[in-house]
Design an enzyme around this catalytic site. Structure first.
Site, PDB file in Angstrom:
ATOM      1  N   LYS A   1      35.884  51.414  25.734  1.00 54.33           N
ATOM      2  CA  LYS A   1      36.073  50.241  24.894  1.00 54.33           C
ATOM      3  C   LYS A   1      36.343  49.005  25.736  1.00 54.33           C
ATOM      4  O   LYS A   1      36.688  49.122  26.911  1.00 54.33           O
ATOM      5  CB  LYS A   1      37.223  50.466  23.907  1.00 54.33           C
ATOM      6  CG  LYS A   1      38.582  50.650  24.579  1.00 54.33           C
ATOM      7  CD  LYS A   1      39.640  51.031  23.576  1.00 54.33           C
ATOM      8  CE  LYS A   1      41.013  51.107  24.190  1.00 54.33           C
ATOM      9  NZ  LYS A   1      41.558  49.846  24.660  1.00 54.33           N
TER      10      LYS A   1
ATOM     11  N   ASP B   1      44.070  54.921  27.068  1.00 52.85           N
ATOM     12  CA  ASP B   1      43.948  54.171  28.335  1.00 52.85           C
ATOM     13  C   ASP B   1      44.907  54.578  29.458  1.00 52.85           C
ATOM     14  O   ASP B   1      45.482  53.707  30.120  1.00 52.85           O
ATOM     15  CB  ASP B   1      44.118  52.672  28.082  1.00 52.85           C
ATOM     16  CG  ASP B   1      43.172  52.125  27.031  1.00 52.85           C
ATOM     17  OD1 ASP B   1      42.214  52.824  26.656  1.00 52.85           O
ATOM     18  OD2 ASP B   1      43.399  50.994  26.574  1.00 52.85           O
TER      19      ASP B   1
ATOM     20  N   CYS C   1      47.364  47.665  24.158  1.00 48.96           N
ATOM     21  CA  CYS C   1      46.361  48.553  23.560  1.00 48.96           C
ATOM     22  C   CYS C   1      46.961  49.561  22.586  1.00 48.96           C
ATOM     23  O   CYS C   1      46.390  49.815  21.522  1.00 48.96           O
ATOM     24  CB  CYS C   1      45.566  49.252  24.651  1.00 48.96           C
ATOM     25  SG  CYS C   1      44.600  48.093  25.658  1.00 48.96           S
TER      26      CYS C   1
END
Length: 190
Positions: free
Chosen positions: A84, A21, A117
């Site tokens: 995601k 990310d 994350c």
């Protein structure tokens, strides 16, 4: 009796790199100087992975809202890109399917945010049976306390906390490795 240290060792034939990310709209929330250093470490690892022929898997958390992977990494991370909505990458079934298809047992983890994350991904990977190497100079959080907490808890959970240079030199194993010259040049240019 000696301690089993196998989880601390990296092998280029068993390892894959995951970039979690590192997205356009997350960047403004990060401390600028820390982000620049973190990005350099991630780029260093991605380039090193290319020389070592390690697979690189990138993820994007809800790209419609948070944008795509930053342009500095986008091209190098486009081959295996997983979108995601779960914070932990392992909550997205295609992520684990992608890793399984690589046939690797060691996962080197980088990205953001360390305490959300990245941390949840580390736990998911450990739970899935992978040996996880969390690269402390290639992860970032908005706040230092969150970053430190993620490192501490990940290590307590069983991840090996490492640095970008340590990981790449361990993957090479010796100065006789064919990739040594190229990776040494990357180190000098850091």
């Amino acid at each position: 009796m000696s301690q089993d240290i196998s989880r601390f060792k990296l092998d280029k034939d068993k390892a894959a790199l995951v970039v979690v990310d590192v997205q356009e709209k997350l960047i403004p929330a990060m401390p600028e100087k820390v982000y620049r250093q973190t990005l350099k470490s991630i780029q260093f690892l991605v380039e090193g992975a290319r020389h070592l022929k390690l697979p690189v898997v990138a993820t994007e958390q809800y790209p419609k809202g948070l944008g795509r992977t930053v342009s500095d990494l986008a091209q190098a991370c486009q081959d295996k890109l997983v979108e995601k909505v779960s914070f932990g990458c392992c909550g997205e079934p295609s992520f684990l399917e992608t890793l399984k298809s690589l046939g690797r047992s060691q996962i080197i983890v980088t990205g953001m945010e360390a305490h959300v994350c990245v941390y949840q991904t580390v736990l998911g990977l450990l739970d899935a049976g992978y040996h996880v190497h969390l690269v402390r100079d290639a992860i970032i959080s908005r706040g230092k306390i969150d970053y430190l907490n993620a490192l501490e808890n990940a290590a307590r959970a069983g991840a090996t906390v490492t640095t970008a240079e340590t990981a790449l030199f361990q993957l090479m194993g010796a100065s006789t490795a064919p990739e040594f010259k190229a990776i040494s040049a990357l180190v000098k240019n850091r």
